[in-house]
Design a protein around this motif. Sequence first.
Motif, mmCIF file in Angstrom:
data_model
loop_
_atom_site.group_PDB
_atom_site.id
_atom_site.type_symbol
_atom_site.label_atom_id
_atom_site.label_comp_id
_atom_site.label_asym_id
_atom_site.label_seq_id
_atom_site.Cartn_x
_atom_site.Cartn_y
_atom_site.Cartn_z
ATOM 1 N N TYR A 1 0.826 -1.198 0.000
ATOM 2 C CA TYR A 1 0.000 0.000 0.000
ATOM 3 C C TYR A 1 0.866 1.255 0.000
ATOM 4 O O TYR A 1 0.407 2.347 -0.358
ATOM 5 N N THR B 1 -4.860 0.743 1.567
ATOM 6 C CA THR B 1 -5.604 0.279 0.399
ATOM 7 C C THR B 1 -6.766 -0.579 0.890
ATOM 8 O O THR B 1 -6.689 -1.192 1.958
ATOM 9 N N HIS C 1 -5.707 2.956 -7.386
ATOM 10 C CA HIS C 1 -5.849 2.340 -6.076
ATOM 11 C C HIS C 1 -7.158 2.759 -5.410
ATOM 12 O O HIS C 1 -7.560 3.921 -5.495
#
Length: 272
Positions: A13, A256, A245
């Motif tokens: 992430y 995320t 994302h």
Amino acid sequence: SKSIRPFRSSEEYLEAMKEDLAEWFNTLYDLDIQVDTFLESLETGCHLCRHANNVNRTALDFQERHPEAAARMRVPQNEVVFQAKNVVPGSFIARDNVSNFIQWCRQDLGIQDVLMFETNDLVLKKNEKNFVLCLLEVARRGSKFGMLAPMLIQMEEEIEEEMRDQMADGALGTRRESRDPQAGAYPSRARPITLCDLKNLDELVREILGCCSCPSQFPMVKVSEGKYKVGDSNTLIFVRVLRSHVMVRVGGGWDTLEHYLDKHDPCRCAAL
């Protein structure tokens, strides 16, 4: 357009945050920082120290224009001394530059230790996460003085404004015209980066949830655009799209959606 990339590592992430910070630095200073070499591009400390001094100038200008607001804020003032020419990565000069930036973050901005990094974390690439979190916090502070913010910080401000509107309206899901007190006070506030379009967000969320084939999927119910109740406890979360994302606002930061589900969906937790 890019497809939504599934995150399989608990640290991936960070890629989303690095993309955001790289674009932000490139926009501010006409640089060409790439995500794959993000740390390498900043390891001499030159760009970091230059940015610190830019924050100082912007903060002092803000203080002159809005003395009452500035009186309630921590205004950085100490110039960061650094060497910009012929700095070799990993050298004593590079380390000194980075150390001076860190000292400015601690003393002038008062950034808390949990968000700070040490010189070796950048020079030896030992703690990428804290370096990224520190830069995001520096961006948050600069944004309060009217500097351009990364898209993640702009989305935070958008969510905070929505929450203020909800509290004022006394009902979920009601949205009025902006009552952000900063909007009128900071006429020079730069916001050229376009925030995410929520129109297709739910479709992306369903796509990620659909990766789980269990008969009883982890509950994630849409409350309004960009807002969901998750799990049996009906925790309320804010979700936004950052380029390729799908991001979740978690506490004071971001994750995320894939990584968030890896940590909270019992099915995914068991699979890790």
